[in-house]
Design a protein around this motif. Structure first.
Motif, PDB file in Angstrom:
ATOM      1  N   ALA A 144      47.954  24.635  43.115  1.00 48.31           N
ATOM      2  CA  ALA A 144      47.430  24.456  41.755  1.00 48.31           C
ATOM      3  C   ALA A 144      47.062  25.826  41.211  1.00 48.31           C
ATOM      4  N   ASN A 145      47.718  26.217  40.157  1.00 50.63           N
ATOM      5  CA  ASN A 145      47.521  27.561  39.577  1.00 50.63           C
ATOM      6  C   ASN A 145      47.694  28.666  40.615  1.00 50.63           C
ATOM      7  N   VAL A 165      47.149  28.648  43.865  1.00 56.38           N
ATOM      8  CA  VAL A 165      46.291  28.659  45.062  1.00 56.38           C
ATOM      9  C   VAL A 165      46.317  27.282  45.709  1.00 56.38           C
ATOM     10  N   SER A 188      40.987  25.407  47.432  1.00 51.19           N
ATOM     11  CA  SER A 188      40.468  26.595  46.743  1.00 51.19           C
ATOM     12  C   SER A 188      40.338  26.345  45.248  1.00 51.19           C
ATOM     13  N   TYR A 189      41.357  25.659  44.673  1.00 53.73           N
ATOM     14  CA  TYR A 189      41.283  25.363  43.240  1.00 53.73           C
ATOM     15  C   TYR A 189      40.072  24.480  42.937  1.00 53.73           C
ATOM     16  N   ARG A 217      36.648  26.288  43.369  1.00 46.04           N
ATOM     17  CA  ARG A 217      36.427  27.380  42.393  1.00 46.04           C
ATOM     18  C   ARG A 217      36.857  26.948  40.991  1.00 46.04           C
ATOM     19  N   PHE A 218      36.711  25.679  40.718  1.00 46.59           N
ATOM     20  CA  PHE A 218      37.210  25.118  39.460  1.00 46.59           C
ATOM     21  C   PHE A 218      36.657  25.854  38.238  1.00 46.59           C
ATOM     22  N   ASP A 239      40.092  25.211  31.836  1.00 49.50           N
ATOM     23  CA  ASP A 239      41.140  25.973  31.158  1.00 49.50           C
ATOM     24  C   ASP A 239      40.909  25.907  29.658  1.00 49.50           C
ATOM     25  N   SER A 285      51.649  21.351  40.028  1.00 43.97           N
ATOM     26  CA  SER A 285      50.473  22.155  39.671  1.00 43.97           C
ATOM     27  C   SER A 285      49.898  21.721  38.326  1.00 43.97           C
ATOM     28  N   VAL A 332      46.207  20.023  37.987  1.00 46.75           N
ATOM     29  CA  VAL A 332      45.189  20.670  37.144  1.00 46.75           C
ATOM     30  C   VAL A 332      44.701  19.697  36.072  1.00 46.75           C
TER      31      VAL A 332
END
Length: 349
Positions: free
Chosen positions: A92-93, A95, A99-100, A103-104, A107, A254, A258
């Motif tokens: 996702a983005n 990573v 992790s996504y 660490r959201f 957007d 992804s 997201v």
């Protein structure tokens, strides 16, 4: 993969706010790994609109989850013999998914926060719906080529060992050790067999039952050449489509993932406002439960946040308690806002 709990609790004026209180009691006993989940200041609108949006977001949440699951599963189908590498393609983005999540960040470019919540919800729904439609189109085209190739390969393939073991017993009056291979290519072999004419029909029938293709053979070099060229063309078409299709799947997995997590964030925001009221003041938190401590973690959270809804907390701590007017059967309900993010549904191994 892992399961996460996305929860929220109202902010307070004490020296020990919701996040610190929850984080202290859960991390001290190693019940979960926790991180703050940052949701920006969104436009609230009217409470009536929030109630309606809450239901719509629930449906969108389930839909988006189903789409990312379909994409993940199809990536596994496309990668065929490399299924063990599917997970490393689910990003996702750029990573890994954990992790996504931990660490959201909202957007702002895709989903401007100055617009009404309903507009954001509709934009997310439109995006996920378009991805699903494109997935259907692209997968149908690729599956058609793949299916035609497999059919042609089955048509030309033969199990030599199985043939040698069974051909003499398929019918009476088959000449022992009479089979001979007269032609072979990369796809299979062509065998002759000698038998009495009067058992020919019976032999053909029994051969077909054993998945051997039997036919009166007239050597036609042109026909064999056309069949081989068709096989090579299908194999080439499949190979040419593989790369672009896999890239599309990775990019749109992804995008869909997201979008799904933004739907989760919207749900937390809406439910927190409906549950805790105005002005907006809550802390969203992401918990990754320790597998061995799920029940203990739930009990601790209920104790920490029971003051938010004493009735619900009492019912959860004592399931046998009969409290009129409280229905917990249709959906998980806790004193705090709670949504589950289950990444195990994307495990295609």
């Amino acid at each position: 993969m892992s399961e996460f709990w996305l929860i929220s609790a109202p902010g307070d004026k004490t020296n020990l706010p919701a996040w610190e209180r929850m984080n202290t009691v859960t991390s001290k006993s190693n019940l979960s790994s926790n991180s703050k989940f940052h949701i920006p200041d969104l436009k609230v609108g009217t409470l009536d609109a929030l109630v309606g949006l809450s239901d719509e977001l629930g449906k969108l949440d389930s839909f988006a989850e189903s789409v990312i699951k379909k994409i993940a599963q199809y990536i596994g189908e496309v990668m065929e013999d490399s299924k063990d590498k599917v997970q490393e393609n689910l990003l996702a983005n750029g990573v890994d998914l954990i992790s996504y999540l931990t660490r959201f960040e909202w957007d702002m470019a895709k989903y401007p926060i100055k617009q009404p919540l309903k507009n954001i919800s509709e934009a997310l729904a439109k995006q996920v719906t378009q991805i699903e439609a494109d997935l259907k189109t692209r997968s149908a085209a690729y599956n058609n080529i793949k299916g035609n190739l497999q059919s042609l390969e089955k048509k030309t393939m033969s199990s030599y060992l199985q043939w040698q073991k069974t051909y003499e017993s398929l019918s009476d009056m088959v000449v022992p050790r009479s089979t001979k291979m007269i032609a072979e290519d990369a796809e299979g072999g062509l065998f002759t067999v000698t038998l009495f004419r009067k058992v020919m029909d019976d032999f053909k029938a029994k051969a077909r039952e054993n998945r051997f293709m039997v036919r009166e053979f007239y050597y036609d070099e042109k026909e064999l050449k056309c069949e081989k060229e068709e096989l090579m063309k299908l194999a080439s078409d499949k190979k040419q489509q593989y790369g672009p299709l896999l890239r599309w799947l990775k990019v749109n997995f992804s995008e869909a993932f997201v979008a799904w997590i933004h739907v989760k964030a919207l749900r937390v925001f809406v439910e927190s406002v409906l549950r805790y009221g105005l002005p907006v003041n809550f802390q969203a938190m992401l918990l990754q439960p320790n597998r061995k401590s799920v029940k203990r973690l739930r009990d601790v959270l209920n104790l920490v946040f029971k003051h938010l809804d004493e009735v619900a907390a009492a019912s959860i701590m004592d399931p046998g308690m009969d409290i009129p007017g409280l229905q917990l059967s249709n959906q998980e309900y806790y004193p705090y806002v709670y949504f589950k993010i289950d990444l195990s549904l994307l495990d295609c191994s």
